[in-house]
Enzyme design. Structure first.
Site, PDB file in Angstrom:
ATOM      1  N   ARG A  24      65.045 145.977 -14.111  1.00 55.69           N
ATOM      2  CA  ARG A  24      65.930 146.793 -14.416  1.00 55.69           C
ATOM      3  C   ARG A  24      67.112 146.344 -15.393  1.00 55.69           C
ATOM      4  NH1 ARG A  24      66.300 151.766 -10.874  1.00 55.69           N
ATOM      5  NH2 ARG A  24      63.930 152.031 -10.789  1.00 55.69           N
ATOM      6  N   ARG A  28      72.174 151.011 -16.067  1.00 54.91           N
ATOM      7  CA  ARG A  28      73.215 151.715 -16.056  1.00 54.91           C
ATOM      8  C   ARG A  28      74.574 150.691 -15.987  1.00 54.91           C
ATOM      9  NH1 ARG A  28      71.374 155.553 -11.371  1.00 54.91           N
ATOM     10  NH2 ARG A  28      69.977 153.569 -11.434  1.00 54.91           N
ATOM     11  N   ARG A  37      71.891 156.403 -23.498  1.00 58.16           N
ATOM     12  CA  ARG A  37      71.319 157.597 -22.707  1.00 58.16           C
ATOM     13  C   ARG A  37      72.070 158.907 -22.722  1.00 58.16           C
ATOM     14  NH1 ARG A  37      71.856 157.810 -16.099  1.00 58.16           N
ATOM     15  NH2 ARG A  37      74.045 157.913 -16.953  1.00 58.16           N
ATOM     16  N   ASP A  74      59.559 154.667 -16.854  1.00 58.58           N
ATOM     17  CA  ASP A  74      59.529 154.672 -15.484  1.00 58.58           C
ATOM     18  C   ASP A  74      57.899 154.862 -15.018  1.00 58.58           C
ATOM     19  OD1 ASP A  74      61.831 155.239 -13.633  1.00 58.58           O
ATOM     20  OD2 ASP A  74      60.054 156.313 -12.811  1.00 58.58           O
ATOM     21  N   TYR A 151      55.390 158.923  -4.089  1.00 53.23           N
ATOM     22  CA  TYR A 151      56.370 159.993  -4.677  1.00 53.23           C
ATOM     23  C   TYR A 151      55.599 161.221  -5.040  1.00 53.23           C
ATOM     24  CZ  TYR A 151      59.761 156.281  -5.419  1.00 53.23           C
ATOM     25  OH  TYR A 151      60.932 155.320  -5.340  1.00 53.23           O
TER      26      TYR A 151
HETATM   27  O1  CP3 Z   1      63.315 147.192 -15.525  1.00 55.88           O
HETATM   28  C1  CP3 Z   1      63.574 147.800 -16.627  1.00 55.88           C
HETATM   29  O2  CP3 Z   1      64.345 147.873 -17.161  1.00 55.88           O
HETATM   30  C2  CP3 Z   1      62.275 148.764 -17.218  1.00 55.88           C
HETATM   31  C3  CP3 Z   1      62.462 150.133 -17.025  1.00 55.88           C
HETATM   32  C4  CP3 Z   1      62.081 150.529 -15.522  1.00 55.88           C
HETATM   33  C5  CP3 Z   1      62.798 151.712 -14.875  1.00 55.88           C
HETATM   34  N1  CP3 Z   1      62.193 152.140 -13.824  1.00 55.88           N
HETATM   35  C6  CP3 Z   1      64.053 152.358 -15.451  1.00 55.88           C
HETATM   36  C7  CP3 Z   1      64.783 153.405 -14.883  1.00 55.88           C
HETATM   37  C8  CP3 Z   1      61.294 150.198 -14.709  1.00 55.88           C
HETATM   38  C9  CP3 Z   1      60.249 149.024 -14.776  1.00 55.88           C
HETATM   39  C10 CP3 Z   1      61.324 151.206 -13.531  1.00 55.88           C
HETATM   40  C11 CP3 Z   1      60.210 150.972 -12.369  1.00 55.88           C
HETATM   41  C12 CP3 Z   1      60.350 151.912 -11.139  1.00 55.88           C
HETATM   42  N2  CP3 Z   1      60.936 153.304 -11.238  1.00 55.88           N
HETATM   43  C13 CP3 Z   1      60.240 151.694 -10.115  1.00 55.88           C
HETATM   44  C14 CP3 Z   1      59.559 150.419  -9.304  1.00 55.88           C
HETATM   45  C15 CP3 Z   1      60.678 149.259  -9.159  1.00 55.88           C
HETATM   46  C16 CP3 Z   1      61.646 149.380  -8.243  1.00 55.88           C
HETATM   47  O3  CP3 Z   1      62.737 149.530  -8.571  1.00 55.88           O
HETATM   48  O4  CP3 Z   1      61.141 149.467  -7.099  1.00 55.88           O
HETATM   49  C17 CP3 Z   1      60.427 152.792  -8.981  1.00 55.88           C
HETATM   50  C18 CP3 Z   1      60.417 153.013  -7.530  1.00 55.88           C
HETATM   51  C19 CP3 Z   1      60.864 153.795 -10.023  1.00 55.88           C
HETATM   52  C20 CP3 Z   1      61.248 155.335  -9.717  1.00 55.88           C
HETATM   53  C21 CP3 Z   1      62.644 155.668  -9.887  1.00 55.88           C
HETATM   54  N3  CP3 Z   1      63.077 155.643 -11.291  1.00 55.88           N
HETATM   55  C22 CP3 Z   1      63.799 155.997  -9.193  1.00 55.88           C
HETATM   56  C23 CP3 Z   1      63.433 155.944  -7.510  1.00 55.88           C
HETATM   57  C24 CP3 Z   1      64.734 156.176  -9.866  1.00 55.88           C
HETATM   58  C25 CP3 Z   1      66.150 156.530  -9.342  1.00 55.88           C
HETATM   59  C26 CP3 Z   1      66.820 155.547  -8.481  1.00 55.88           C
HETATM   60  C27 CP3 Z   1      67.677 154.721  -9.379  1.00 55.88           C
HETATM   61  O5  CP3 Z   1      67.681 153.525  -9.573  1.00 55.88           O
HETATM   62  O6  CP3 Z   1      68.559 155.548  -9.884  1.00 55.88           O
HETATM   63  C28 CP3 Z   1      64.444 156.086 -11.332  1.00 55.88           C
HETATM   64  C29 CP3 Z   1      65.386 156.086 -12.356  1.00 55.88           C
HETATM   65  C30 CP3 Z   1      65.462 154.940 -13.127  1.00 55.88           C
HETATM   66  N4  CP3 Z   1      64.597 154.274 -13.769  1.00 55.88           N
HETATM   67  C31 CP3 Z   1      66.536 154.603 -13.878  1.00 55.88           C
HETATM   68  C32 CP3 Z   1      66.029 153.564 -14.893  1.00 55.88           C
HETATM   69  C33 CP3 Z   1      67.135 152.747 -15.724  1.00 55.88           C
HETATM   70  C34 CP3 Z   1      67.841 154.936 -14.005  1.00 55.88           C
HETATM   71  C35 CP3 Z   1      68.101 156.286 -14.441  1.00 55.88           C
HETATM   72  C36 CP3 Z   1      69.245 156.539 -15.160  1.00 55.88           C
HETATM   73  O7  CP3 Z   1      69.628 155.931 -16.290  1.00 55.88           O
HETATM   74  O8  CP3 Z   1      69.959 157.529 -14.713  1.00 55.88           O
END
Ligand code: CP3
Length: 343
Positions: A24, A28, A37, A74, A151
């Site tokens: 990540r 944010r 964003r 994602d 999911y």
């Molecule tokens: O790592 C990186 O910087 C690359 C991008 C990336 C994102 N999600 C961007 C993201 C990667 C590799 C993921 C993987 C992901 N997404 C996983 C597996 C890794 C882990 O964290 O266990 C999972 C389970 C998801 C599903 C997901 N996406 C959830 C549960 C959420 C909400 C929770 C949260 O952290 O907000 C997201 C949203 C998400 N994916 C964000 C980002 C930057 C935040 C969204 C925002 O900007 O509002």
């Protein structure tokens, strides 16, 4: 040109200083991410806008000089490409339409059609392959089938993955069919990322820890092994990182059983344990606790040195044990990097 440090570690080389990137890393906690964003409108619009998705992927590379960039996308875009509805509730996380039986699995779109939806993601990869500094490795990724299925079945993130476990025991045929669809679609999705320029791929099995005993073998190990062997047949020499998060004893032998070149380790196990039981088979990635990016200070420095020291005897990519959180302080990330690089 000397080979990129991440690729050297993935090939099994023990380096004097481990290469580093962060789960990540585009997110944010960075003010420049929040600005981009807002410009995109929302998170999903950002994922599907190749110019802006490439921009946020590059932001942490410019700011910190990480050794790898991870594609900004994602794991839930693949279910969307298979026909699921997907949206994000602000402050709560993802929401999807749910699948509860064989009819739901059969109603998914044919896997060969995913590219229609995912074409902008491949475009982002192409832009990045052209724009990244020559020493930076480009990592593509997907969710592992079990995690994506949790999911698609529950329609949201769940603490114990209850709905997915319930379907697994009540309707094994539908559950297995869903795992198979996701597995085959993931092969197509990752292969297209590699064709567009991704040099490494990572499989995120964030909820692997809730699979026990034979279930871990059937739904964490076997789908990963199938995906990795299919990808390596199409792209010989492609390095793969697998992340069976909170796999515990399941980490032991995971690389051998799946063909992964590197196993990413979460911070529920000690680096000493992981060095003794997992790194003996090859490269590992991890595993500093993400809370240090919030708290910082001397504790961060000591915990970072501890991880580097424990993994010094073998191939290692430094990373957190899970994603950095939105409340992290960007200065603490710099302190971690300076500590790893010995400044
Ligand atoms: O790592 C990186 O910087 C690359 C991008 C990336 C994102 N999600 C961007 C993201 C990667 C590799 C993921 C993987 C992901 N997404 C996983 C597996 C890794 C882990 O964290 O266990 C999972 C389970 C998801 C599903 C997901 N996406 C959830 C549960 C959420 C909400 C929770 C949260 O952290 O907000 C997201 C949203 C998400 N994916 C964000 C980002 C930057 C935040 C969204 C925002 O900007 O509002």
């Amino acid at each position: 040109m000397t080979k990129k440090t991440i690729l050297r570690a993935l090939a099994g080389e023990t380096l004097p200083t481990p290469p580093i990137w962060m789960m990540r890393q585009a997110g944010r906690y960075l003010p420049e991410y929040r600005t981009t964003r807002a410009e995109a409108g929302d998170f999903l619009k950002l994922c599907y806008n190749p110019e802006l998705a490439a921009e946020v992927t590059l932001q942490p590379i410019r700011r910190y000089g990480f050794d790898a960039a991870i594609l900004f996308a994602d794991i839930l875009l693949l279910p969307q490409a298979l026909g699921a509805d997907l949206w994000f509730e602000t402050g709560e996380g993802p929401r999807l339409s749910t699948i509860g039986d064989m009819a739901g699995v059969r109603a998914l779109r044919p896997i060969a059609d995913i590219h229609e939806t995912l074409a902008p993601i491949y475009e982002t990869v192409k832009l990045l392959a052209a724009e990244l500094p020559r020493e930076t490795t480009l990592i593509g990724f997907a969710g592992a089938p079990w995690t994506v299925a949790t999911y698609m079945i529950a329609g949201r993130g769940t603490k114990d993955q209850g709905p997915a476990h319930a379907l697994k025991s009540s309707d094994r045929a539908a559950f297995s069919a869903l795992i198979d669809v996701i597995t085959e679609a993931t092969i197509l999705y990752l292969s297209a990322q590699v064709s567009a320029g991704a040099e490494v791929v990572k499989l995120f099995d964030s909820w692997a820890g809730s699979l026990k005993g034979q279930d871990f073998t059937d739904f964490a190990v076997k789908p990963a092994a199938r995906i990795i062997s299919a990808l390596k047949a199409m792209h010989p020499g492609l390095p793969v990182i697998a992340f069976p998060r909170e796999g515990g004893d399941g980490y032991v032998g995971f690389a051998r059983a799946t063909g992964a070149d590197c196993v990413a380790i979460d911070n529920s196990v000690t680096p000493e344990w992981a060095a003794a039981h997992v790194q003996i088979d090859g490269c590992v990635q991890g595993n500093l606790a993400p809370h240090h990016m919030v708290s910082g200070g001397q504790e961060l420095v000591e915990a970072t040195r501890h991880v580097v020291k424990a993994f010094r005897g073998g191939p290692h990519i430094f990373n957190l044990g899970h994603g950095i959180t939105p409340d992290a302080n960007p200065d603490n990330v710099q302190l971690m990097i300076d500590t790893v690089r010995g400044a």
